[in-house]
Design a protein around this motif. Structure first.
Motif, PDB file in Angstrom:
ATOM      1  N   PRO A  36       0.836  -1.204   0.000  1.00 52.61           N
ATOM      2  CA  PRO A  36       0.000   0.000   0.000  1.00 52.61           C
ATOM      3  C   PRO A  36       0.871   1.254   0.000  1.00 52.61           C
ATOM      4  O   PRO A  36       1.995   1.241   0.517  1.00 52.61           O
ATOM      5  CB  PRO A  36      -0.790  -0.129   1.314  1.00 52.61           C
ATOM      6  N   PRO A  37       0.393   2.347  -0.565  1.00 56.42           N
ATOM      7  CA  PRO A  37       1.233   3.549  -0.698  1.00 56.42           C
ATOM      8  C   PRO A  37       1.685   4.156   0.618  1.00 56.42           C
ATOM      9  O   PRO A  37       2.693   4.866   0.649  1.00 56.42           O
ATOM     10  CB  PRO A  37       0.337   4.517  -1.481  1.00 56.42           C
ATOM     11  N   ASP A  38       0.947   3.902   1.719  1.00 57.34           N
ATOM     12  CA  ASP A  38       1.349   4.479   3.005  1.00 57.34           C
ATOM     13  C   ASP A  38       2.142   3.505   3.865  1.00 57.34           C
ATOM     14  O   ASP A  38       2.493   3.829   5.005  1.00 57.34           O
ATOM     15  CB  ASP A  38       0.113   4.958   3.778  1.00 57.34           C
ATOM     16  N   HIS A  39       2.464   2.317   3.336  1.00 57.39           N
ATOM     17  CA  HIS A  39       3.231   1.333   4.106  1.00 57.39           C
ATOM     18  C   HIS A  39       4.696   1.730   4.107  1.00 57.39           C
ATOM     19  O   HIS A  39       5.279   1.998   3.055  1.00 57.39           O
ATOM     20  CB  HIS A  39       3.069  -0.056   3.483  1.00 57.39           C
ATOM     21  N   PRO A  40       5.347   1.783   5.278  1.00 54.91           N
ATOM     22  CA  PRO A  40       6.764   2.167   5.314  1.00 54.91           C
ATOM     23  C   PRO A  40       7.631   1.222   4.485  1.00 54.91           C
ATOM     24  O   PRO A  40       7.436   0.007   4.513  1.00 54.91           O
ATOM     25  CB  PRO A  40       7.124   2.085   6.796  1.00 54.91           C
ATOM     26  N   ARG A  41       8.595   1.798   3.773  1.00 56.08           N
ATOM     27  CA  ARG A  41       9.564   0.995   3.019  1.00 56.08           C
ATOM     28  C   ARG A  41      10.827   0.767   3.846  1.00 56.08           C
ATOM     29  O   ARG A  41      11.890   0.483   3.321  1.00 56.08           O
ATOM     30  CB  ARG A  41       9.928   1.694   1.714  1.00 56.08           C
ATOM     31  N   ASP A  42      10.713   0.872   5.160  1.00 56.34           N
ATOM     32  CA  ASP A  42      11.870   0.774   6.049  1.00 56.34           C
ATOM     33  C   ASP A  42      12.508  -0.609   6.005  1.00 56.34           C
ATOM     34  O   ASP A  42      11.872  -1.604   5.643  1.00 56.34           O
ATOM     35  CB  ASP A  42      11.461   1.071   7.495  1.00 56.34           C
ATOM     36  N   VAL A  43      13.765  -0.651   6.416  1.00 52.86           N
ATOM     37  CA  VAL A  43      14.496  -1.903   6.620  1.00 52.86           C
ATOM     38  C   VAL A  43      14.804  -1.980   8.109  1.00 52.86           C
ATOM     39  O   VAL A  43      15.491  -1.100   8.652  1.00 52.86           O
ATOM     40  CB  VAL A  43      15.790  -1.938   5.797  1.00 52.86           C
ATOM     41  N   THR A  77      15.264   4.157   7.920  1.00 55.93           N
ATOM     42  CA  THR A  77      14.010   4.789   7.516  1.00 55.93           C
ATOM     43  C   THR A  77      14.067   5.149   6.039  1.00 55.93           C
ATOM     44  O   THR A  77      14.960   5.886   5.600  1.00 55.93           O
ATOM     45  CB  THR A  77      13.759   6.047   8.360  1.00 55.93           C
ATOM     46  N   MET A  78      13.119   4.621   5.278  1.00 59.03           N
ATOM     47  CA  MET A  78      13.114   4.817   3.830  1.00 59.03           C
ATOM     48  C   MET A  78      11.859   5.535   3.326  1.00 59.03           C
ATOM     49  O   MET A  78      11.722   5.765   2.130  1.00 59.03           O
ATOM     50  CB  MET A  78      13.238   3.460   3.121  1.00 59.03           C
ATOM     51  N   GLY A  79      10.940   5.849   4.214  1.00 57.45           N
ATOM     52  CA  GLY A  79       9.733   6.549   3.795  1.00 57.45           C
ATOM     53  C   GLY A  79       8.738   5.637   3.114  1.00 57.45           C
ATOM     54  O   GLY A  79       9.040   4.508   2.731  1.00 57.45           O
ATOM     55  N   SER A  80       7.534   6.116   2.948  1.00 58.96           N
ATOM     56  CA  SER A  80       6.484   5.376   2.244  1.00 58.96           C
ATOM     57  C   SER A  80       6.461   5.799   0.773  1.00 58.96           C
ATOM     58  O   SER A  80       7.123   6.765   0.380  1.00 58.96           O
ATOM     59  CB  SER A  80       5.125   5.652   2.879  1.00 58.96           C
ATOM     60  N   GLU A  81       5.694   5.086  -0.016  1.00 63.71           N
ATOM     61  CA  GLU A  81       5.541   5.456  -1.429  1.00 63.71           C
ATOM     62  C   GLU A  81       4.951   6.859  -1.551  1.00 63.71           C
ATOM     63  O   GLU A  81       5.384   7.657  -2.390  1.00 63.71           O
ATOM     64  CB  GLU A  81       4.645   4.432  -2.127  1.00 63.71           C
ATOM     65  N   CYS A  82       3.976   7.184  -0.725  1.00 65.03           N
ATOM     66  CA  CYS A  82       3.379   8.526  -0.757  1.00 65.03           C
ATOM     67  C   CYS A  82       4.424   9.601  -0.478  1.00 65.03           C
ATOM     68  O   CYS A  82       4.479  10.628  -1.171  1.00 65.03           O
ATOM     69  CB  CYS A  82       2.258   8.618   0.271  1.00 65.03           C
ATOM     70  N   GLU A  83       5.252   9.374   0.522  1.00 66.57           N
ATOM     71  CA  GLU A  83       6.266  10.360   0.894  1.00 66.57           C
ATOM     72  C   GLU A  83       7.319  10.521  -0.198  1.00 66.57           C
ATOM     73  O   GLU A  83       7.755  11.634  -0.498  1.00 66.57           O
ATOM     74  CB  GLU A  83       6.923   9.938   2.207  1.00 66.57           C
ATOM     75  N   ALA A 116      25.463   1.244   8.773  1.00 68.71           N
ATOM     76  CA  ALA A 116      26.339   1.322   7.603  1.00 68.71           C
ATOM     77  C   ALA A 116      25.783   0.546   6.416  1.00 68.71           C
ATOM     78  O   ALA A 116      26.289   0.678   5.299  1.00 68.71           O
ATOM     79  CB  ALA A 116      27.720   0.783   7.969  1.00 68.71           C
ATOM     80  N   PHE A 117      24.745  -0.257   6.633  1.00 69.19           N
ATOM     81  CA  PHE A 117      24.189  -1.054   5.555  1.00 69.19           C
ATOM     82  C   PHE A 117      23.179  -0.287   4.702  1.00 69.19           C
ATOM     83  O   PHE A 117      22.572  -0.854   3.793  1.00 69.19           O
ATOM     84  CB  PHE A 117      23.532  -2.322   6.122  1.00 69.19           C
ATOM     85  N   ARG A 118      22.992   0.999   4.980  1.00 69.62           N
ATOM     86  CA  ARG A 118      22.066   1.807   4.174  1.00 69.62           C
ATOM     87  C   ARG A 118      22.446   1.783   2.700  1.00 69.62           C
ATOM     88  O   ARG A 118      21.572   1.813   1.819  1.00 69.62           O
ATOM     89  CB  ARG A 118      22.028   3.241   4.695  1.00 69.62           C
ATOM     90  N   ALA A 119      23.757   1.705   2.415  1.00 68.96           N
ATOM     91  CA  ALA A 119      24.201   1.682   1.018  1.00 68.96           C
ATOM     92  C   ALA A 119      23.629   0.502   0.248  1.00 68.96           C
ATOM     93  O   ALA A 119      23.492   0.558  -0.977  1.00 68.96           O
ATOM     94  CB  ALA A 119      25.727   1.638   0.973  1.00 68.96           C
TER      95      ALA A 119
END
Length: 585
Positions: free
Chosen positions: A70-77, A92-98, A408-411
Motif C-alpha cells: 500500500p502507498p502508506d506502508h513504510p519501506r523501512d528496513v 528509515t526509507m519513507g512510504s511510497e506517498c512520501e 552502515a548497511f544503508r548503502a
C-alpha cells in the motif's frame, strides 16, 4: 511459416519489457514462454529509479506503482534480535506517498523523477503480461517451448511447440532472435556461450544454496509489529538468521533462509519452525510454496551474441540478490538492445549499431555483479554476539553496538550511483567530448559528457504543468536546444543541417526546445543529442557542418553511407518541436 522481425524466447520481465520497447519503436515481435502464465512465486521486490524511468517512458509507471505494498506502508528496513523482542536498528526509507511527494516538489535539477519502488516481481510480471496482451505489435506464445533454432545470413528459423501437447507445432522466421530465458537459458547453451565469474560461496548468510518460501502470517502486522511495520525484516540472533520481506503490506511474506542441504526443498514443518524461532513466539504460519536459488554469484556471459542471435537479462548475468541489481540490469539491457534492433529492422542502423550492444552492456554487468557480491559478502561477515539477547546493561551495550554497525548497511538499499550511473564511455557509437565523472556506486554525478544518462530536469510549460525532460524525448533520437529565459530565441546553431542529414538517412529525429535557467548549467552545451535509450550521444554549441558524419557514428553506420535513403523515412516523425520554460521564469 510465421514471420516476425524479432522473436523473443522467455516471457519474464526482461523479455516482456524488450517486446514493449520494440512496440514503442513500431517493431513487431513474438514472445515464447514455456509456462502458460507469469510465475506466481515471490522474487525480487526492487524496481530501481532507472527501471522506473523506463516504465515511465512506456507510460506504465503509475500503474506499476499501484502494485504490491500500500502507498502508506513504510519501506523501512528493520533489524531485530527476534521480531517479538528487541529492535536493533531501523533504516528509515519513507512510504511510497512520501517518496512521490518529494519527487513532485523537488528542485528543477533534481535527478530522481521516479523514486525506487518496492513491489514484488510476481505482481509486476502479471501486470506486464496483461499489458503486453493489449499491444497489437506483440504476439504472445505463452505455454510454448522453442525446441530448436537455426540462423543464416538473412535471419533465424525456429521451431516451437505447445508444452502440454494440445496443439501442433509451429515454425517461425525472424530477422533476429533474443534469448531472455533466464539463468538456464536454452538459447545461451545452444550457442555454446559460458558464464564466467564466481559461482557463489557456501559460507555466510545469503551465500550458497538458499530457499525462498512464500508464506502467510496474519498476526505479524496485525498484532506483533503493529505500528512498527517495515518492508524488510532481518532477524539477527545467535544461531538464527532470517530475512522476511513484506509482499502486500498485510499477511503475505517472502522468507529467505539458508538451505539445510544441497538437494531438495524443505518440508513445511521445518520452515514453520524456523519462522517461529525468528519471531520468538508461536505464530500461525501458512506455507504456500518454496523455490531454491544460489546466493553469492557474480556470473557474466563470455559473449552477448552470435550472429543474429542475442542474449538479455539473466541469460547473460546472474546476481546475488543483495542490492536488487539483477532484474534492473536486465531491463536496462533490454532498453539498450531494443532501439538497436529497431535501427537494424527499419534500415537506418549500421552494422556497428548491434555490435555495440555487448561493448556497452557487458562492462555494466561486470560492474553491477561485482557490486552486488561485495554487498552480499558484507552481510555474511556480520557477527552476532552471544550477549545480544541478554537482559541488563551487558545486553543493552551489545545491542547498541550492533545497531550502530547496521546503520552502515544503508548503502545496500540506496546505491543511486549503480542505478543511474551506467556509462558507455569509449563506445564506437558515442561521440567523445570531455571527461566523464568518477564512477561511484553510492553517488550519481549528473553529466552531459556523451555516454551517460541524460541529466534529468523538471520543466514547466505555458500550461503550468510540470513535466520531466524525459517525457519530451521522442522514440528515436532527440536534439535538445537549450537556452535561458533571457534569450528571446535560439541562435542559428546548424540544427537544419542535422535535420537534413537525418532525413537523408531515415534516422528518426525530434527537436525539443528547452528554455530554462537551470538547463545551461546542467547540460553545459547549447545542443545535446540524446539516443533513444536516453543516453547522450553527442553535445556541442553548434551542429558541425559534417552533420552526416556525426549521425553515421551514433547510428553505427559505415563511413561513406550518407546517401543511403529509406522509403519509410517520412514516417519516423522529424521536427517535433516542444517548447517549455522553467519555474524560474
Amino acid at each position: 511459416m510465421h514471420e516476425r522481425p524479432v522473436a523473443i524466447v522467455g516471457g519474464g520481465p526482461v523479455g516482456l519489457l524488450l517486446a514493449l520497447f520494440l512496440d514503442r519503436h513500431g517493431i513487431a515481435s513474438v514472445v515464447f514462454n514455456r509456462e502458460s502464465d507469469s510465475r506466481w512465486h515471490p522474487k525480487g521486490s526492487t524496481h530501481n529509479s532507472r527501471t522506473m524511468e523506463h516504465y515511465r517512458r512506456l507510460g506504465i509507471a503509475e500503474a506499476v506503482r499501484a502494485l504490491g505494498l500500500p502507498p502508506d506502508h513504510p519501506r523501512d528496513v528493520a533489524y531485530f534480535t527476534r521480531l517479538a523482542d528487541w529492535e536493533l536498528a531501523r533504516l528509515t526509507m519513507g512510504s511510497e506517498c512520501e517518496r512521490m511527494q518529494a519527487a513532485r516538489t523537488a528542485e528543477d535539477a533534481d535527478q530522481v523523477p521516479e523514486p525506487l519502488l518496492r513491489a514484488n516481481q510476481m505482481y509486476v510480471e502479471q501486470y506486464l503480461l496483461a499489458h503486453a496482451r493489449t499491444r497489437p505489435n506483440i504476439d504472445l506464445r505463452f505455454g510454448w517451448c522453442v525446441s530448436r533454432f537455426e540462423q543464416d545470413d538473412a535471419g533465424v528459423t525456429l521451431d516451437a511447440h505447445v508444452t502440454d501437447g494440445t496443439a501442433p507445432g509451429e515454425s517461425w522466421r525472424a530477422a533476429y532472435l533474443v534469448g531472455c530465458d533466464g539463468g538456464q537459458s536454452f538459447v545461451r547453451r545452444a550457442l555454446g556461450i559460458r558464464y564466467l565469474g564466481p559461482s557463489g560461496a557456501s559460507d555466510g548468510f545469503l551465500s550458497g544454496r538458499m530457499i525462498s518460501s512464500h508464506v502467510r502470517m496474519p498476526a505479524l502486522h496485525r498484532e506483533l509489529l503493529k505500528g512498527r511495520e517495515s518492508w524488510m525484516y532481518n532477524v539477527m540472533a545467535p544461531g538464527s538468521r532470517m530475512l522476511l520481506i513484506s509482499l502486500d503490506g498485510a499477511d503475505e511474506f517472502l522468507l529467505m533462509s539458508k538451505a539445510d542441504d544441497e538437494d531438495g526443498l524443505p518440508d513445511d514443518a521445518t520452515v514453520i519452525r524456523r519462522i517461529r524461532e525468528g519471531v520468538g513466539r508461536p505464530v500461525e504460519v501458512d506455507v504456500l510454496a518454496h523455490a531454491p536459488w544460489q546466493g553469492g554469484v557474480a556470473l557474466v556471459a563470455e559473449r552477448y551474441s552470435d550472429g543474429r542471435v542475442f542474449l538479455c537479462g539473466d541469460a547473460i548475468h546472474l546476481f546475488s540478490p543483495t542490492g536488487g541489481f539483477g532484474m534492473n540490469t536486465g531491463i536496462d539491457d533490454a532498453a539498450n538492445l531494443a532501439w538497436k534492433l529497431a535501427g537494424a529492422v527499419q534500415g537506418w542502423g549500421g552494422t556497428a549499431l548491434l555490435a555495440s550492444y555487448e561493448a556497452e552492456r557487458r562492462p555494466i554487468a561486470l560492474r553491477n555483479t561485482a557490486a552486488a557480491r561485495r554487498l552480499t559478502q558484507r552481510v555474511g561477515e556480520v557477527q552476532v554476539p552471544a550477549e545480544v539477547e541478554a537482559a541488563g546493561a551487558q545486553g543493552d551495550a551489545a545491542r547498541a553496538r550492533m545497531g550502530e554497525a547496521l546503520q552502515a548497511f544503508r548503502a545496500q538499499f540506496e546505491a543511486i550511483g549503480v542505478e543511474l550511473g551506467a556509462r558507455y564511455d569509449g563506445s564506437t557509437i558515442v561521440w567523445p567530448d570531455g571527461d566523464a565523472p568518477d564512477d561511484d556506486p553510492l553517488t550519481y554525478r549528473p553529466s552531459s559528457v556523451p555516454g551517460g544518462r541524460l541529466p534529468h530536469l523538471w520543466l514547466t510549460g505555458a500550461d503550468g504543468v510540470r513535466r520531466s525532460v524525459f517525457d519530451l524525448l521522442g522514440a528515436g533520437f532527440t536534439l535538445l536546444r537549450v537556452r535561458t529565459t533571457a534569450e528571446p530565441s535560439a541562435p542559428d546553431d546548424g540544427t537544419a543541417w542535422l535535420v537534413e542529414a537525418a532525413h537523408a538517412r531515415a534516422i528518426p529525429l525530434s527537436i525539443v526546445e528547452i528554455v530554462s535557467d537551470a538547463a545551461p548549467v546542467l547540460y553545459e552545451r547549447r545542443l545535446v543529442l540524446v539516443r533513444p535509450d536516453q543516453h547522450v550521444a553527442w553535445r556541442g554549441d553548434f551542429v558541425p557542418r559534417h552533420a552526416g558524419e556525426l549521425l553515421d557514428r551514433v547510428a553505427g553506420r559505415a563511413a561513406g553511407s550518407a546517401d543511403v535513403g529509406h522509403p519509410a523515412g517520412a514516417a519516423h516523425g522529424f521536427n517535433t518541436e516542444v517548447q517549455l520554460r522553467s519555474d524560474h521564469e
